[in-house]
Design a protein around this motif. Sequence first.
Motif, PDB file in Angstrom:
ATOM      1  N   HIS A 233       0.843  -1.192   0.000  1.00 56.75           N
ATOM      2  CA  HIS A 233       0.000   0.000   0.000  1.00 56.75           C
ATOM      3  C   HIS A 233       0.877   1.239   0.000  1.00 56.75           C
ATOM      4  O   HIS A 233       2.009   1.219   0.519  1.00 56.75           O
ATOM      5  CB  HIS A 233      -0.920   0.004   1.211  1.00 56.75           C
ATOM      6  CG  HIS A 233      -1.978  -1.053   1.148  1.00 56.75           C
ATOM      7  ND1 HIS A 233      -3.031  -1.008   0.255  1.00 56.75           N
ATOM      8  CD2 HIS A 233      -2.123  -2.201   1.847  1.00 56.75           C
ATOM      9  CE1 HIS A 233      -3.787  -2.077   0.419  1.00 56.75           C
ATOM     10  NE2 HIS A 233      -3.263  -2.818   1.372  1.00 56.75           N
ATOM     11  N   GLU A 234       0.345   2.289  -0.547  1.00 54.26           N
ATOM     12  CA  GLU A 234       1.064   3.564  -0.539  1.00 54.26           C
ATOM     13  C   GLU A 234       1.541   3.891   0.874  1.00 54.26           C
ATOM     14  O   GLU A 234       0.800   3.725   1.843  1.00 54.26           O
ATOM     15  CB  GLU A 234       0.140   4.695  -1.018  1.00 54.26           C
ATOM     16  CG  GLU A 234       0.270   5.002  -2.477  1.00 54.26           C
ATOM     17  CD  GLU A 234      -0.443   6.287  -2.876  1.00 54.26           C
ATOM     18  OE1 GLU A 234      -1.544   6.543  -2.352  1.00 54.26           O
ATOM     19  OE2 GLU A 234       0.109   7.020  -3.716  1.00 54.26           O
ATOM     20  N   GLY A 235       2.774   4.359   0.944  1.00 48.24           N
ATOM     21  CA  GLY A 235       3.338   4.725   2.240  1.00 48.24           C
ATOM     22  C   GLY A 235       4.186   3.633   2.863  1.00 48.24           C
ATOM     23  O   GLY A 235       4.986   3.910   3.759  1.00 48.24           O
ATOM     24  N   ASP A 236       4.009   2.398   2.383  1.00 53.23           N
ATOM     25  CA  ASP A 236       4.816   1.299   2.912  1.00 53.23           C
ATOM     26  C   ASP A 236       6.267   1.460   2.482  1.00 53.23           C
ATOM     27  O   ASP A 236       6.580   2.129   1.493  1.00 53.23           O
ATOM     28  CB  ASP A 236       4.296  -0.053   2.422  1.00 53.23           C
ATOM     29  CG  ASP A 236       2.983  -0.450   3.052  1.00 53.23           C
ATOM     30  OD1 ASP A 236       2.385  -1.432   2.571  1.00 53.23           O
ATOM     31  OD2 ASP A 236       2.558   0.220   4.023  1.00 53.23           O
ATOM     32  N   THR A 237       7.160   0.795   3.209  1.00 53.53           N
ATOM     33  CA  THR A 237       8.565   0.694   2.819  1.00 53.53           C
ATOM     34  C   THR A 237       8.817  -0.719   2.307  1.00 53.53           C
ATOM     35  O   THR A 237       8.333  -1.684   2.906  1.00 53.53           O
ATOM     36  CB  THR A 237       9.491   0.998   4.004  1.00 53.53           C
ATOM     37  OG1 THR A 237       9.353   2.387   4.346  1.00 53.53           O
ATOM     38  CG2 THR A 237      10.942   0.720   3.664  1.00 53.53           C
TER      39      THR A 237
ATOM     40  N   ARG B 157      13.680   8.769  -2.507  1.00 60.38           N
ATOM     41  CA  ARG B 157      13.181   7.736  -1.604  1.00 60.38           C
ATOM     42  C   ARG B 157      13.802   6.371  -1.870  1.00 60.38           C
ATOM     43  O   ARG B 157      13.501   5.402  -1.180  1.00 60.38           O
ATOM     44  CB  ARG B 157      11.657   7.666  -1.741  1.00 60.38           C
ATOM     45  CG  ARG B 157      10.916   8.922  -1.301  1.00 60.38           C
ATOM     46  CD  ARG B 157       9.420   8.824  -1.560  1.00 60.38           C
ATOM     47  NE  ARG B 157       9.136   8.792  -2.999  1.00 60.38           N
ATOM     48  CZ  ARG B 157       8.821   7.700  -3.655  1.00 60.38           C
ATOM     49  NH1 ARG B 157       8.758   6.525  -3.040  1.00 60.38           N
ATOM     50  NH2 ARG B 157       8.573   7.741  -4.955  1.00 60.38           N
ATOM     51  N   LEU B 158      14.636   6.279  -2.895  1.00 61.38           N
ATOM     52  CA  LEU B 158      15.274   5.013  -3.241  1.00 61.38           C
ATOM     53  C   LEU B 158      16.702   4.993  -2.729  1.00 61.38           C
ATOM     54  O   LEU B 158      17.420   5.998  -2.800  1.00 61.38           O
ATOM     55  CB  LEU B 158      15.293   4.810  -4.762  1.00 61.38           C
ATOM     56  CG  LEU B 158      14.043   4.269  -5.430  1.00 61.38           C
ATOM     57  CD1 LEU B 158      12.873   5.225  -5.330  1.00 61.38           C
ATOM     58  CD2 LEU B 158      14.337   3.911  -6.882  1.00 61.38           C
ATOM     59  N   SER B 159      17.105   3.850  -2.233  1.00 61.63           N
ATOM     60  CA  SER B 159      18.495   3.677  -1.823  1.00 61.63           C
ATOM     61  C   SER B 159      18.891   2.234  -2.059  1.00 61.63           C
ATOM     62  O   SER B 159      18.057   1.329  -2.094  1.00 61.63           O
ATOM     63  CB  SER B 159      18.687   4.058  -0.349  1.00 61.63           C
ATOM     64  OG  SER B 159      17.935   3.186   0.478  1.00 61.63           O
ATOM     65  N   SER B 160      20.196   2.031  -2.209  1.00 59.03           N
ATOM     66  CA  SER B 160      20.684   0.692  -2.476  1.00 59.03           C
ATOM     67  C   SER B 160      22.054   0.517  -1.863  1.00 59.03           C
ATOM     68  O   SER B 160      22.822   1.478  -1.736  1.00 59.03           O
ATOM     69  CB  SER B 160      20.754   0.450  -3.990  1.00 59.03           C
ATOM     70  OG  SER B 160      21.153  -0.878  -4.261  1.00 59.03           O
TER      71      SER B 160
ATOM     72  N   ASN C 114      15.996  -0.379  -1.441  1.00 58.24           N
ATOM     73  CA  ASN C 114      14.942   0.072  -0.534  1.00 58.24           C
ATOM     74  C   ASN C 114      14.158   1.209  -1.162  1.00 58.24           C
ATOM     75  O   ASN C 114      14.738   2.109  -1.776  1.00 58.24           O
ATOM     76  CB  ASN C 114      15.548   0.582   0.778  1.00 58.24           C
ATOM     77  CG  ASN C 114      15.886  -0.543   1.715  1.00 58.24           C
ATOM     78  OD1 ASN C 114      15.201  -1.553   1.776  1.00 58.24           O
ATOM     79  ND2 ASN C 114      16.961  -0.382   2.457  1.00 58.24           N
ATOM     80  N   ILE C 115      12.861   1.157  -0.976  1.00 64.83           N
ATOM     81  CA  ILE C 115      12.007   2.270  -1.375  1.00 64.83           C
ATOM     82  C   ILE C 115      11.159   2.634  -0.164  1.00 64.83           C
ATOM     83  O   ILE C 115      10.393   1.802   0.342  1.00 64.83           O
ATOM     84  CB  ILE C 115      11.087   1.924  -2.558  1.00 64.83           C
ATOM     85  CG1 ILE C 115      11.896   1.316  -3.710  1.00 64.83           C
ATOM     86  CG2 ILE C 115      10.347   3.171  -3.039  1.00 64.83           C
ATOM     87  CD1 ILE C 115      11.040   0.836  -4.874  1.00 64.83           C
ATOM     88  N   THR C 116      11.304   3.854   0.316  1.00 61.10           N
ATOM     89  CA  THR C 116      10.530   4.293   1.467  1.00 61.10           C
ATOM     90  C   THR C 116       9.320   5.109   0.995  1.00 61.10           C
ATOM     91  O   THR C 116       9.319   5.663  -0.116  1.00 61.10           O
ATOM     92  CB  THR C 116      11.382   5.160   2.402  1.00 61.10           C
ATOM     93  OG1 THR C 116      11.857   6.291   1.661  1.00 61.10           O
ATOM     94  CG2 THR C 116      12.574   4.389   2.947  1.00 61.10           C
TER      95      THR C 116
ATOM     96  N   ASP D 142       5.680   4.225  -8.114  1.00 60.17           N
ATOM     97  CA  ASP D 142       6.802   3.305  -7.947  1.00 60.17           C
ATOM     98  C   ASP D 142       6.475   1.926  -8.513  1.00 60.17           C
ATOM     99  O   ASP D 142       7.362   1.067  -8.598  1.00 60.17           O
ATOM    100  CB  ASP D 142       7.159   3.146  -6.464  1.00 60.17           C
ATOM    101  CG  ASP D 142       7.676   4.431  -5.850  1.00 60.17           C
ATOM    102  OD1 ASP D 142       7.380   4.680  -4.660  1.00 60.17           O
ATOM    103  OD2 ASP D 142       8.365   5.202  -6.559  1.00 60.17           O
ATOM    104  N   SER D 143       5.229   1.715  -8.872  1.00 60.78           N
ATOM    105  CA  SER D 143       4.829   0.429  -9.452  1.00 60.78           C
ATOM    106  C   SER D 143       5.616   0.194 -10.731  1.00 60.78           C
ATOM    107  O   SER D 143       5.588   1.016 -11.654  1.00 60.78           O
ATOM    108  CB  SER D 143       3.332   0.404  -9.744  1.00 60.78           C
ATOM    109  OG  SER D 143       2.584   0.495  -8.558  1.00 60.78           O
ATOM    110  N   ALA D 144       6.325  -0.922 -10.781  1.00 62.02           N
ATOM    111  CA  ALA D 144       7.206  -1.214 -11.916  1.00 62.02           C
ATOM    112  C   ALA D 144       7.849  -2.570 -11.673  1.00 62.02           C
ATOM    113  O   ALA D 144       7.683  -3.179 -10.607  1.00 62.02           O
ATOM    114  CB  ALA D 144       8.298  -0.156 -12.057  1.00 62.02           C
ATOM    115  N   VAL D 145       8.596  -3.017 -12.666  1.00 57.92           N
ATOM    116  CA  VAL D 145       9.477  -4.166 -12.476  1.00 57.92           C
ATOM    117  C   VAL D 145      10.874  -3.617 -12.219  1.00 57.92           C
ATOM    118  O   VAL D 145      11.359  -2.772 -12.983  1.00 57.92           O
ATOM    119  CB  VAL D 145       9.487  -5.088 -13.705  1.00 57.92           C
ATOM    120  CG1 VAL D 145      10.515  -6.209 -13.525  1.00 57.92           C
ATOM    121  CG2 VAL D 145       8.098  -5.667 -13.953  1.00 57.92           C
TER     122      VAL D 145
END
Lengths: 114, 115
Positions: free
Chosen positions: A14-18, A60-63, A75-77, A83-86
């Motif tokens: 859901h939106e807002g999840d990490t 919001r992305l880190s690796s 990680n996506i916070t 952000d929906s994607a492959v």
Amino acid sequence: EDKVVQSPLSLVVHEGDTVTLNCSYEVTNFRSLLWYKQEKKAPTFLFMLTSSGIEKKSGRLSSILDKKELFSILNITATQTGDSAVYLCAVEAPRGGGSEKLVFGKGTKLTVNP
Amino acid sequence: NAGVTQTPKFRVLKTGQSMTLLCAQDMNHEYMYWYRQDPGMGLRLIHYSVGEGTTAKGEVPDGYNVSRLKKQNFLLGLESAAPSQTSVYFCASSSEAGANTGELFFGEGSRLTVL
């Protein structure tokens, strides 16, 4: 044989999840690990990682990469529907003859619901 | 900016027919690549080119040929299409620096169906 394994294969949040996406690899003479985002069509470059323990960050992305344990996480916070994607993980290794090759994983399909 | 453009975007072929996919990039990139993407298989490299007039085999080259007569164009040919070549084909390009950093710029893909 060089191998890149991503997990999970799919994920619904859901939106807002990490979320945390995983990529493990077995390649000969590792050079770098890359993350791409593939929305409906063309993959787009996110990060390249070459050194263990150094976090790459973009919004919001880190690796981060662990070369000892042979894996990386993305990680996506505060996820958003956009952000929906492959998410594709690829590892760069020498092909021979002075060139390199990218070995891709099968991808993790992330769906972010409103 | 157009970036990497692939034509056609969709094509249906019968077994044994031939066709050519065209990739054009306007970024003056040296390196160009053709990948195929199949469900559950990830992206696999078919052929690549490190400069005008050069081509080399990737991981799955059988059944395909390529040409790079001009720096901006990379053509992928199927001489006698087979159902196993049903796939989505992606062209990509990179500068020489990009080739060493892994930053590839992809086209939007060409969906090919072979009946």
